[in-house]
Design a protein around this motif. Structure first.
Motif, mmCIF file in Angstrom:
data_model
loop_
_atom_site.group_PDB
_atom_site.id
_atom_site.type_symbol
_atom_site.label_atom_id
_atom_site.label_comp_id
_atom_site.label_asym_id
_atom_site.label_seq_id
_atom_site.Cartn_x
_atom_site.Cartn_y
_atom_site.Cartn_z
ATOM 1 N N THR A 143 44.405 47.948 54.491
ATOM 2 C CA THR A 143 45.132 49.213 54.559
ATOM 3 C C THR A 143 45.091 49.734 55.991
ATOM 4 N N ARG A 168 50.165 49.940 51.374
ATOM 5 C CA ARG A 168 48.963 49.680 52.176
ATOM 6 C C ARG A 168 48.650 50.803 53.151
ATOM 7 N N LEU A 195 47.309 47.936 45.268
ATOM 8 C CA LEU A 195 46.117 47.786 46.109
ATOM 9 C C LEU A 195 45.009 47.044 45.369
ATOM 10 N N LYS A 240 43.352 43.514 46.424
ATOM 11 C CA LYS A 240 41.909 43.440 46.634
ATOM 12 C C LYS A 240 41.297 42.335 45.765
#
Length: 182
Positions: free
Chosen positions: A108, A144, A166, A170
């Protein structure tokens, strides 16, 4: 923004597991990815404002390559898109959207990071507006971008969609890393 030379914009509905979003393309490439579970009206209004007078035509076949890559991404199998895109905006918006495309998968950046990247450090609010105008959710990864304090901030697709994307990245990054280091 340059005038539309395409007589039509092609669209389809991407359905994959519990993901449902409208996508659209010109003859030059993918031009729009809608918000999760929003109606066709979201796409129609966007086309009307960005491409006045353009005909929307459903064409699942033309959009199949775009759907295929998006589904691979949603399955956690694709970290970098290769499909052609046709995003149109002001020079400032294009600079911001290109900066978004440089944020690595699973990472991010803050709005200030993006403003600094395009060498306009005082333009944080304008960067936020350009990000909000991004027509290509997911492929131009505005999900992001987070607040300076790490908080999730606004997202055209909604904060639930942003959180899911996200989390997907991840989890895929962790899984991919564990294979590489095994």
């Amino acid at each position: 923004m340059h005038p539309n030379t395409d007589p039509q914009i092609y669209w389809t509905l991407l359905n994959h597991e519990d993901w449902n979003m409208y996508i659209a393309a010109t003859s030059s490439g993918l031009c729009y990815i809608g918000s999760q579970s929003k109606s066709f009206d979201e796409l129609a209004k966007w086309v009307e404002s960005r491409f006045p007078g353009t005909v929307l035509a459903r064409n699942d076949e033309i959009l199949q390559p775009y759907k295929a890559e998006l589904i691979e991404y949603l399955q956690g199998k694709l970290t970098c898109f290769t499909i052609s895109v046709d995003f149109r905006g002001t020079p400032f918006q294009l600079a911001v959207w290109n900066a978004l495309c440089q944020i690595p998968y699973g990472q991010t950046r803050s709005y200030s990071d993006i403003a600094g990247h395009i060498r306009k450090p005082a333009a944080v609010r304008a960067v936020g507006a350009a990000i909000g105008a991004n027509p290509l959710l997911i492929t131009v990864p505005c999900h992001r971008v987070i607040g300076k304090n790490g908080a999730l901030t606004g997202y055209r697709g909604g904060l639930e969609m942003k959180t899911r994307l996200l989390t997907l990245e991840k989890e895929s990054s962790v899984f991919e890393g564990s294979i590489l280091h095994a």
